[in-house]
Design a protein around this motif. Structure first.
Motif, PDB file in Angstrom:
ATOM      1  N   PRO A   1       0.179 -19.166  -3.061  1.00  0.00           N
ATOM      2  CA  PRO A   1      -0.900 -19.943  -3.662  1.00  0.00           C
ATOM      3  C   PRO A   1      -1.726 -20.743  -2.659  1.00  0.00           C
ATOM      4  O   PRO A   1      -2.814 -21.196  -2.985  1.00  0.00           O
ATOM      5  N   THR A   2      -1.251 -20.882  -1.441  1.00  0.00           N
ATOM      6  CA  THR A   2      -1.998 -21.593  -0.391  1.00  0.00           C
ATOM      7  C   THR A   2      -2.939 -20.659   0.375  1.00  0.00           C
ATOM      8  O   THR A   2      -3.547 -21.080   1.358  1.00  0.00           O
ATOM      9  N   ASP A   3      -3.038 -19.407  -0.061  1.00  0.00           N
ATOM     10  CA  ASP A   3      -3.892 -18.400   0.573  1.00  0.00           C
ATOM     11  C   ASP A   3      -4.996 -17.962  -0.379  1.00  0.00           C
ATOM     12  O   ASP A   3      -4.784 -17.905  -1.584  1.00  0.00           O
ATOM     13  N   ILE A   4      -6.163 -17.608   0.169  1.00  0.00           N
ATOM     14  CA  ILE A   4      -7.103 -16.800  -0.595  1.00  0.00           C
ATOM     15  C   ILE A   4      -7.027 -15.398   0.005  1.00  0.00           C
ATOM     16  O   ILE A   4      -6.714 -15.227   1.181  1.00  0.00           O
ATOM     17  N   HIS A   5      -7.261 -14.414  -0.826  1.00  0.00           N
ATOM     18  CA  HIS A   5      -7.248 -13.030  -0.358  1.00  0.00           C
ATOM     19  C   HIS A   5      -8.329 -12.247  -1.089  1.00  0.00           C
ATOM     20  O   HIS A   5      -8.684 -12.571  -2.213  1.00  0.00           O
ATOM     21  N   MET A   6      -8.868 -11.257  -0.404  1.00  0.00           N
ATOM     22  CA  MET A   6      -9.943 -10.435  -0.949  1.00  0.00           C
ATOM     23  C   MET A   6      -9.558  -8.970  -0.753  1.00  0.00           C
ATOM     24  O   MET A   6      -9.836  -8.368   0.288  1.00  0.00           O
ATOM     25  N   PRO A   7      -8.873  -8.372  -1.754  1.00  0.00           N
ATOM     26  CA  PRO A   7      -8.428  -6.985  -1.635  1.00  0.00           C
ATOM     27  C   PRO A   7      -9.527  -5.988  -1.996  1.00  0.00           C
ATOM     28  O   PRO A   7     -10.633  -6.374  -2.378  1.00  0.00           O
ATOM     29  N   CYS A   8      -9.202  -4.722  -1.832  1.00  0.00           N
ATOM     30  CA  CYS A   8     -10.020  -3.585  -2.298  1.00  0.00           C
ATOM     31  C   CYS A   8     -11.198  -3.217  -1.400  1.00  0.00           C
ATOM     32  O   CYS A   8     -12.018  -2.383  -1.770  1.00  0.00           O
TER      33      CYS A   8
ATOM     34  N   MET B   1       0.853  -1.180   0.000  1.00  0.00           N
ATOM     35  CA  MET B   1       0.000   0.000   0.000  1.00  0.00           C
ATOM     36  C   MET B   1       0.894   1.236   0.000  1.00  0.00           C
ATOM     37  O   MET B   1       1.726   1.408   0.886  1.00  0.00           O
ATOM     38  N   VAL B   2       0.707   2.076  -1.011  1.00  0.00           N
ATOM     39  CA  VAL B   2       1.498   3.299  -1.152  1.00  0.00           C
ATOM     40  C   VAL B   2       0.765   4.469  -0.512  1.00  0.00           C
ATOM     41  O   VAL B   2       1.333   5.194   0.307  1.00  0.00           O
ATOM     42  N   LEU B   3      -0.493   4.659  -0.879  1.00  0.00           N
ATOM     43  CA  LEU B   3      -1.316   5.746  -0.344  1.00  0.00           C
ATOM     44  C   LEU B   3      -2.686   5.212   0.027  1.00  0.00           C
ATOM     45  O   LEU B   3      -3.286   4.461  -0.736  1.00  0.00           O
ATOM     46  N   GLY B   4      -3.187   5.598   1.183  1.00  0.00           N
ATOM     47  CA  GLY B   4      -4.508   5.178   1.628  1.00  0.00           C
ATOM     48  C   GLY B   4      -4.439   3.896   2.425  1.00  0.00           C
ATOM     49  O   GLY B   4      -3.380   3.485   2.911  1.00  0.00           O
ATOM     50  N   GLN B   5      -5.596   3.266   2.550  1.00  0.00           N
ATOM     51  CA  GLN B   5      -5.695   2.004   3.278  1.00  0.00           C
ATOM     52  C   GLN B   5      -6.908   1.239   2.788  1.00  0.00           C
ATOM     53  O   GLN B   5      -7.849   1.816   2.255  1.00  0.00           O
ATOM     54  N   GLU B   6      -6.859  -0.067   2.971  1.00  0.00           N
ATOM     55  CA  GLU B   6      -7.977  -0.929   2.613  1.00  0.00           C
ATOM     56  C   GLU B   6      -7.972  -2.135   3.536  1.00  0.00           C
ATOM     57  O   GLU B   6      -6.981  -2.420   4.208  1.00  0.00           O
ATOM     58  N   ILE B   7      -9.097  -2.820   3.559  1.00  0.00           N
ATOM     59  CA  ILE B   7      -9.204  -4.089   4.248  1.00  0.00           C
ATOM     60  C   ILE B   7      -8.940  -5.181   3.213  1.00  0.00           C
ATOM     61  O   ILE B   7      -9.440  -5.110   2.086  1.00  0.00           O
ATOM     62  N   ILE B   8      -8.159  -6.177   3.599  1.00  0.00           N
ATOM     63  CA  ILE B   8      -7.942  -7.346   2.755  1.00  0.00           C
ATOM     64  C   ILE B   8      -8.362  -8.570   3.562  1.00  0.00           C
ATOM     65  O   ILE B   8      -7.869  -8.793   4.669  1.00  0.00           O
ATOM     66  N   GLY B   9      -9.286  -9.324   3.004  1.00  0.00           N
ATOM     67  CA  GLY B   9      -9.683 -10.566   3.636  1.00  0.00           C
ATOM     68  C   GLY B   9      -8.638 -11.640   3.369  1.00  0.00           C
ATOM     69  O   GLY B   9      -7.994 -11.639   2.317  1.00  0.00           O
ATOM     70  N   TRP B  10      -8.470 -12.557   4.334  1.00  0.00           N
ATOM     71  CA  TRP B  10      -7.513 -13.645   4.168  1.00  0.00           C
ATOM     72  C   TRP B  10      -8.000 -14.903   4.870  1.00  0.00           C
ATOM     73  O   TRP B  10      -8.565 -14.833   5.963  1.00  0.00           O
TER      74      TRP B  10
END
Length: 150
Positions: A124-131, A75-84
Motif C-alpha cells: 500500500p506504500t507503492d503506486i504501480h502502473m501495470p499493462c 507474469m506467466v506469458l509475455g512481458q510488460e512495463i510496470i511503472g513504480w
C-alpha cells in the motif's frame, strides 16, 4: 516493492503470513493452462486473479494504489512495463474507492520490465502502473495474488 524470479519466492514467505500460502498455490498450479478468473486461496484474505490481455501504450495506463491488499503480480506469458514510485507525495487524480480498493494518481512513474517467470510485490506504500507495452503491444497472461493487509 520487490522484483524477483519465481524460483526465489521462498525467500519472501516470512514477510507476511499470506505470502507462504500464495506462493504454495502458485507452485501447485499449472499457471500456463489455468483459465482467467478469480481463485480463492484463503477466502477474502488471499486470492488470485488470472487475466489475459493486450498491453497498452503508456498514455492509456494510470498509476494506482491499494490500501487493503498487497499485490503479488506474476507474469506467466509475455512481458510488460510496470511503472513504480513510492506513494508519498503523489498527486491524487481519482480519490480512493473503498469498495474497489483503488485510487488513481497523476503522472507517469518510472518503469521496469516484468517478464515471464518473474514477480513483483506492491505494498500500500507503492503506486504501480501495470499493462504498459514493452516494445509494442502483445498478449500477456498474468496472475495477481491479492493479500489482505488491512
Amino acid at each position: 516493492m520487490i522484483l524477483d524470479h519465481l524460483h526465489n519466492s521462498s525467500k519472501y514467505s516470512e514477510l507476511h503470513p499470506g505470502f507462504s500460502p500464495a506462493f504454495a498455490w502458485l507452485k501447485a498450479t499449472n499457471t500456463e493452462t489455468i483459465e482467467p478468473g478469480r481463485y480463492p486461496i484463503m477466502g477474502e484474505d488471499v486470492f488470485a486473479l488470472v487475466s489475459e490481455y493486450t498491453t497498452k501504450p503508456e498514455t492509456e495506463c494510470r498509476p494506482e494504489s491499494h490500501r487493503k491488499y498487497i499485490d503479488i503480480q506474476i507474469m506467466v506469458l509475455g512481458q510488460e512495463i510496470i511503472g513504480w514510485e513510492p506513494l508519498e507525495n503523489q498527486p491524487l487524480q481519482v480519490p480512493y474507492d473503498e469498495k474497489a480498493d483503488i485510487a488513481f494518481y497523476a503522472g507517469k512513474p518510472a518503469g521496469f520490465e516484468l517478464r515471464a517467470g518473474c514477480f513483483a510485490v506492491f505494498y500500500p506504500t507503492d503506486i504501480h502502473m501495470p499493462c504498459v507495452e514493452a516494445g509494442g503491444k502483445q498478449q500477456v497472461k498474468k496472475i495477481v495474488i491479492k493479500i489482505r493487509c488491512a
